[in-house]
Enzyme design. Structure first.
Site, short mmCIF file in Angstrom:
data_model
loop_
_atom_site.label_atom_id
_atom_site.label_comp_id
_atom_site.label_asym_id
_atom_site.label_seq_id
_atom_site.Cartn_x
_atom_site.Cartn_y
_atom_site.Cartn_z
N LYS A 79 119.35 -48.16 20.03
CA LYS A 79 121.05 -48.74 20.27
C LYS A 79 121.69 -49.09 19.16
O LYS A 79 121.10 -49.62 18.15
CB LYS A 79 120.89 -49.89 21.31
CG LYS A 79 122.11 -50.47 21.87
CD LYS A 79 121.93 -51.33 22.62
CE LYS A 79 123.17 -52.14 23.32
NZ LYS A 79 123.16 -53.17 24.39
N SER A 160 125.54 -52.48 29.05
CA SER A 160 126.03 -52.04 27.85
C SER A 160 124.98 -50.95 27.12
O SER A 160 125.35 -49.91 26.39
CB SER A 160 126.37 -52.95 26.64
OG SER A 160 125.35 -53.68 26.21
N SER A 184 122.29 -56.00 30.08
CA SER A 184 122.46 -54.95 29.48
C SER A 184 121.42 -53.98 29.23
O SER A 184 121.32 -52.71 28.93
CB SER A 184 123.40 -54.99 28.19
OG SER A 184 124.55 -55.08 28.32
N1 GLN Z 1 127.93 -56.54 31.21
C1 GLN Z 1 127.70 -57.81 30.69
C2 GLN Z 1 128.86 -58.08 29.85
O1 GLN Z 1 129.81 -57.42 29.65
C3 GLN Z 1 126.67 -58.03 30.04
C4 GLN Z 1 126.46 -57.32 28.57
C5 GLN Z 1 125.15 -57.36 27.81
O2 GLN Z 1 124.31 -57.96 28.45
N2 GLN Z 1 125.45 -57.08 26.73
O3 GLN Z 1 128.93 -59.13 29.18
#
Ligand code: GLN
Length: 494
Positions: A79, A160, A184
């Site tokens: 990532k 994400s 995410s």
């Molecule tokens: N979807 C969540 C956010 O937008 C979680 C993102 C994440 O876990 N990095 O904050």
């Protein structure tokens, strides 16, 4: 004939270690799969030379008769939130475009030390903010999955860690790293039919991981099944003096202690997770999960997590607050982008750089975070959200008096079409409704693929565990995985 790209982490590691094929053959096969998948836009940069160099090293170690690592010959996707020495690291933001770190994150270094190689840096939501991979400066990732009944609409792989989910489910990499601040790893894993685990907060070092919300950020593994996740997480985790929140505990041999027998275990079903308007398919899958847990010998108990309905609101105050502070470092002076309008002073340079460098969602979070931390509103929002966070953690502590693991759906819906929720941030934030509570409490949690919806799209079940009990989470995950027998994979169209 089985292609090398059909193999997962364990099969590759065992095949390389046993001499069935060489690490170089594996790296070449996956490099080719990566090169052929550019339509998915899952990589920001590819690094075939890194994968080959690591493979040659593994083959040389084996030829010399020396001991091989846990991930010998396994090429992975990284990532783009992890700093990789000499390889562009952007967090999918324009503000870091061109940034080549001088150092390696602890997690990625641990993976290389275990014998893994890097196929490339994976696309993601910008600064890990998002649930659909649509906030990346480098464009959407397109899921390899398509609806079986509804044309060829491009679907989200979730976010994400959307690039990670797309490449693992598409058999383009055997595994990938993810990070999870509010879901995410788990939500994209669920939306693409793969497994993903976020360990207890502190298991994996945050050193060299671009910070989003430091009290929540945690790295983890995403792979095709529970066993592969366990092997990879063992390599990633470990105490790191460079991260003050790193857990000073030995890393257990999770993969050696996997068991899908749940006799003597109690599985908690939180009644507050039965949210109104939940898709009946998701509810049915959850009931199926309960039946699988019983079949594995577990006792199923109803539990209550009374503050669940406040979790999302608390998260969307705490995470932006921490982000607004963490992202203050991107000022055009030290990293990446610098915008210098004519006759600009320092303040103008800061403003121009941040205006051009951050995407809309990142700006939205910085604005919200700055607002909830401002003198007049701090107590009303930030302090209140911290209190709610404590109550949520306490809900779980009480629950552990009557159960060993908790079973819930991972996400309230299957993959949606790109663009479908983009105009409505609140609808997007709702995707995290089941994953955020465990994040606020710092608990280990994983998603395992468990079924398909009416359109042939994957759905996941989530297992949440006690602090430090990744083994309990992985074992419950394995109990579900081995009963669900999920074998669907996207048909190759790219
Ligand atoms: N979807 C969540 C956010 O937008 C979680 C993102 C994440 O876990 N990095 O904050």
């Amino acid at each position: 004939m089985t292609e090398l790209t059909d193999l997962g982490v364990k099969a590759i590691r065992d095949g390389v270690t046993g001499g069935t094929f060489t690490a170089r053959e594996v790296a070449e096969a996956f490099n080719a799969a990566v090169a052929a998948a550019s339509q998915l836009n899952a990589f920001i940069v590819t690094t075939p030379e890194h994968a080959l160099a690591a493979a040659d090293k593994t083959d040389a170690v084996r030829a010399a008769g020396l001991p091989l690592g846990k991930l010998a010959g396994v090429p992975i996707g990284m990532k783009d939130l992890f700093a990789t020495r000499g390889v562009q690291t952007t967090a999918a933001s324009h503000i870091l475009e061109g940034f080549k770190p001088q150092y390696e994150s602890t997690v990625s270094q641990n993976l290389w030390n275990a014998g893994a190689g890097m196929l490339g840096k994976l696309n993601m939501d910008q600064f890990a903010m998002g649930s659909s991979n649509e906030t990346s400066h480098f464009g959407n990732v397109i899921s390899p999955w398509r609806r079986s009944d509804g044309g060829n609409a491009a679907l989200t792989p979730g976010g994400s860690s959307g690039g990670s989910a797309a490449v693992v489910s598409g058999r383009i990499t055997p595994a990938a790293t993810g990070t999870d601040t509010g879901g995410s790893i788990r939500q994209p894993a669920a939306l693409t039919g793969i497994a993903g685990i976020k360990p207890t907060y502190g298991r994996c070092s945050r050193w060299g991981v671009v910070a989003f919300a430091s009290s929540l950020d945690q790295a983890g593994s995403m792979a095709r099944d529970v066993t592969d996740c366990a092997i990879m997480l063992e390599a990633m985790a470990g105490f790191d003096p460079k991260d003050a929140t790193s857990l000073d505990l030995p890393v257990p041999e999770w993969s050696a202690n996997l068991s899908n027998d749940m006799r003597g275990k109690r599985v908690g079903i939180p009644r507050e997770y039965r949210v109104e308007g939940m898709d009946p398919v998701i509810d049915a899958l959850w009931q199926q999960g309960v039946a699988w847990a019983r079949d594995a010998g577990a006792e199923v108990v109803e539990i209550s997590l009374p503050h669940t309905s406040y979790a999302l609101a608390a998260y969307y105050i705490i995470a932006p607050a921490e982000a607004s502070s963490n992202l203050a470092r991107y000022d055009g002076v030290r990293y990446g982008l610098r915008e210098l309008p004519d006759h600009a002073g320092l303040q103008d340079m800061y403003a121009a750089t941040r205006a051009a460098g951050f995407g809309d969602e990142v700006k939205r979070r910085i604005l919200i975070g700055t607002y909830v931390l401002s003198a007049g509103f701090y107590d009303a929002y930030y302090t209140q959200a911290q209190k709610v966070r404590t109550l949520i953690a306490r809900d779980f502590e009480r629950a552990w008096e009557t159960c060993d693991v908790i079973l819930t759906p991972t996400a309230p819906n299957a993959a949606f079409a790109l663009g479908e929720k983009l105009a409505d941030p609140l609808a997007m934030y709702l995707n995290d409704v089941f994953t955020v509570p465990a994040s606020l409490a710092g608990l280990p949690a994983m998603s395992v693929p468990a079924g398909l919806d009416g359109s042939g799209l994957p759905l996941g079940l989530q297992v949440i565990g006690k602090p430090f009990d990744e083994q309990g989470v992985l074992n419950a995950g394995l109990a579900i995985e081995s009963r669900a027998g999920f074998s669907a994979k996207p048909e190759k169209w790219w």
